[in-house]
Enzyme design. Structure first.
Site, short mmCIF file in Angstrom:
data_model
loop_
_atom_site.label_atom_id
_atom_site.label_comp_id
_atom_site.label_asym_id
_atom_site.label_seq_id
_atom_site.Cartn_x
_atom_site.Cartn_y
_atom_site.Cartn_z
N LYS A 1 22.74 5.41 48.16
CA LYS A 1 23.47 6.68 48.02
C LYS A 1 23.96 6.82 46.58
O LYS A 1 24.44 5.84 45.99
CB LYS A 1 24.64 6.70 49.00
N SER B 1 27.95 13.12 54.88
CA SER B 1 27.56 13.39 53.51
C SER B 1 26.39 12.54 53.03
O SER B 1 25.79 12.84 52.02
CB SER B 1 28.74 13.17 52.58
N SER C 1 30.32 9.97 57.65
CA SER C 1 29.18 10.28 56.78
C SER C 1 27.97 9.37 56.91
O SER C 1 26.93 9.68 56.34
CB SER C 1 29.63 10.28 55.32
N1 GLN Z 1 32.52 15.23 56.78
C1 GLN Z 1 33.72 14.57 56.40
C2 GLN Z 1 34.28 15.18 55.16
O1 GLN Z 1 33.74 16.13 54.69
C3 GLN Z 1 33.45 13.10 56.21
C4 GLN Z 1 32.78 12.78 54.95
C5 GLN Z 1 32.52 11.33 54.73
O2 GLN Z 1 32.57 10.52 55.67
N2 GLN Z 1 32.31 10.97 53.48
O3 GLN Z 1 35.28 14.76 54.64
#
Ligand code: GLN
Length: 478
Positions: free
Chosen positions: A79, A154, A178
Site C-alpha cells: 500500500k 481504503s 480498510s
Molecule cells: N472507511 C474508514 C474511513 O474512511 C476507514 C478507513 C481505514 O480503515 N483506513 O475512515
C-alpha cells in the site's frame, strides 16, 4: 489456472520444485499488470528494480539448495502509505506526489529479510480516508470482478492487485476496516491483527490509536503466512507489543471442535442485503458442522461505533496531518507572500476534499469548549465498547457478522453522501476501537456474482484462534 492465479502456498511449491523460477513468476506478474492495470488502477508506481533483484536472489538460493524463507519469491504489492527506500510514497495525495522515501518501514525491512519481491505501491483513498477508493487524488480503483463496482477502501489497490492477479499477496492498513472491507468486496481474505502486533513504523499515520497493518491473500493460509512474516516487536514503534508473535501456521489446520461462536445479532438486522445474510448464515452452518457451538449475542453499544470513530479518528488525523505544511516534505505552494500564506495555500492545494473535511471535523472536536463534549465523551464511549467486547469474550471465543451489510456497490453511487459512505464501515470499526484482531474471508456470492465476506473477530492476541476459525470456514465451503 495459470501460475499467477495460484495461491502463495502453491507458488512456493512450484518454486521449490523448480517448475518455475522466481524471476519468471515476476515476469508473468508484470505482464498481467501491463495487460490489466490501465483499467483497474491498482498501482500508483512500480518497484521493478528491487523486485527483480530480490527474485534473482531467491533463484540463487533455490539453485544452491538453501532453505527458503517464508514467502520468499512471492510477488507482493505494498500500500502506498508505507515507506520503502527510493520509492514514491504518496498516500495517494497531491501533497506527497513527489515524495521519495528515505527509509524503510519496519514491515518492509521484514519483507526484505524474507526475500519477498515488492512489485509496486498500490493506490488508496487519500491518506487512507475512505471506503471505496474513489478518494485517491490520482485515479480511482476498479473492482476486478466487475469493473463498474468499487473495490472497497481504503486499501482498494492492495485488494484489487491480488484479485486481478497483478500480485499474489499484498499489505494494507486498517484504521476502521480498510483491509477487511476491500477483502470482502474483492473476494479475498484480509486480516487486521491485534493493535500493536505489527509495527506501524514507516506507515503514514492516519489515526495512530487505531491504525494497524495487515495482509491480503487469496486464501486464509496465504494471509496467515504473510502475517507471520510481518508480526513482532519493534523498538521503533512505542505501541508495538513486546512479545513474540507466536507460531500461527503450526496450529492453523487444527479442528475447531467445541469452539464457541457468537453471532452478533445487532449486525445481522437492518440494512443487511438478503444475499449477504444468506451466505453468512450458510457459513455459520459450516462452523456448526465443524464442531463449533453457536449462539446469538447482543452488543447494543456497537451502534455508537461510527459516531465514536468519526470523532476520534478525525481528531487524531487533524493532529497527524499537521506535519504536511510545505516546510519539510511534499508539495509547497509557489508565490506565497509570507509564512502563514505558505502554510494555508500549500494545504489548500495539496489536500483533497475528504481529507479537508476530516481535518476540519477533528480540529473542531479538539477545540476548547468542545473538547469535553466531543473528544472526551468519545473516549469514554470507546471504553464502553471495549468493555462490551470483554463481556462477550467471557462467553464466546469468536464473534461473527457480515463484514459489510452490502456487497461492492456501483462506482459513484455514494460519492455525494458522506454519511452513507461512512455507514459502510458499520461492522468493522468496532474492532479498531477495541484493538482486537478481526478478519474478512469470502463465503459466497450475491446474485450479481459479487463476493460476500464473513467477518470474524476474537479477543486480543488470539490471532491463532481467529485464523484457525477462518481456515475451517474456508475448508467447509470447498
Ligand atoms: N472507511 C474508514 C474511513 O474512511 C476507514 C478507513 C481505514 O480503515 N483506513 O475512515
Amino acid at each position: 489456472m495459470t501460475i499467477i492465479e495460484k495461491t502463495a502456498v502453491e507458488q512456493r511449491q512450484a518454486l521449490l520444485s523448480k517448475e518455475i523460477k522466481a524471476v519468471e513468476l515476476l515476469d508473468l506478474t508484470y505482464e498481467q499488470i501491463e495487460k490489466r492495470d490501465e483499467e483497474i488502477g491498482a498501482y500508483n508506481s512500480l518497484t521493478k528494480e528491487y523486485a527483480y533483484e530480490t527474485a534473482k536472489k531467491v533463484d540463487e538460493k533455490i539453485e544452491k539448495g538453501e532453505e527458503l524463507p517464508l514467502m520468499a519469491g512471492i510477488p507482493l504489492a505494498l500500500k502506498d502509505n508505507m515507506n520503502m527506500i527510493g520509492s514514491y510514497t504518496t498516500a495517494s495525495s497531491k501533497i506527497l506526489e513527489n515524495y521519495v522515501s528515505p527509509y524503510d518501514a519496519t514491515v518492509v525491512v521484514k519483507l526484505k529479510e524474507n526475500l519477498v519481491p515488492i512489485v509496486g505501491k498500490t493506490n488508496l483513498d487519500e491518506f487512507a480516508m475512505g471506503s471505496s477508493n474513489e478518494n485517491s487524488a490520482f485515479k480511482i480503483v476498479r473492482n476486478p470482478i466487475n469493473t463498474k463496482k468499487v473495490p472497497g477502501g481504503s486499501s482498494g489497490g492492495s485488494a484489487a492487485s491480488v484479485a486481478a492477479f497483478e500480485a499474489t499477496v499484498s499489505l494494507g492498513s486498517d484504521t476502521g476496516g480498510s483491509i477487511r472491507l476491500p477483502a470482502s468486496f474483492c473476494g479475498l481474505t484480509g486480516f487486521k491483527p491485534t493493535y500493536g502486533r505489527v509495527s506501524r513504523y514507516g506507515l503514514i499515520a492516519f489515526a495512530s490509536s487505531l491504525d494497524q497493518i495487515g495482509p491480503f491473500g487469496r486464501c486464509v493460509e496465504d494471509a496467515a503466512a504473510l502475517y507471520q512474516v510481518i508480526a513482532g516487536h519493534d523498538m521503533h514503534d512505542s505501541t508495538s507489543l513486546d512479545m513474540p508473535a507466536g507460531d500461527i501456521l503450526s496450529s492453523l489446520k487444527q479442528d475447531i471442535k467445541g469452539l464457541k461462536v457468537g453471532v452478533i445479532t445487532d449486525l445481522m438486522q437492518e440494512g443487511v442485503e438478503e444475499d449477504v445474510k444468506k451466505n453468512v448464515l450458510n457459513s455459520i452452518e459450516v462452523l456448526k458442522k465443524a464442531g463449533a457451538t453457536v449462539k446469538e449475542v447482543k452488543m447494543p453499544t456497537l451502534k455508537y461505533a461510527i459516531g465514536i470513530y468519526y470523532v476520534l479518528a478525525t481528531a487524531e488525523a487533524s493532529s497527524n496531518l499537521a506535519r504536511f505544511d510545505g516546510v519539510r516534505y511534499g508539495h509547497r505552494t509557489k508565490g506565497a507572500e509570507n509564512l502563514l500564506e505558505m502554510y494555508t495555500k500549500t494545504r489548500a492545494e495539496g489536500f483533497g476534499d475528504e481529507v479537508k473535511r476530516r481535518i476540519m471535523l477533528g480540529t473542531y472536536a479538539l477545540s476548547s469548549g468542545y473538547y469535553d463534549a466531543y473528544y472526551k465523551k468519545a473516549q469514554q464511549m470507546r471504553r464502553l465498547v471495549k468493555n462490551e467486547f470483554d463481556r462477550v469474550f467471557k462467553e464466546v471465543d469468536v464473534l461473527v457478522s457480515p463484514t459489510c451489510p452490502t456487497t461492492a456497490f456501483d462506482l459513484g453511487s455514494r460519492n455525494d453522501d458522506p454519511l452513507a459512505m461512512y455507514l459502510t464501515d458499520i461492522g468493522t470499526i468496532c474492532a479498531n476501537l477495541a484493538g482486537i484482531p478481526a478478519l474478512s474471508t469470502p463465503v459466497g456470492f450475491d446474485r450479481e456474482g459479487m463476493p460476500v465476506g464473513l467477518q470474524i473477530m476474537t479477543d486480543v492476541l488470539k490471532e491463532d484462534v481467529l485464523l484457525r476459525t477462518a481456515y475451517n470456514v474456508e475448508l467447509g465451503l470447498k
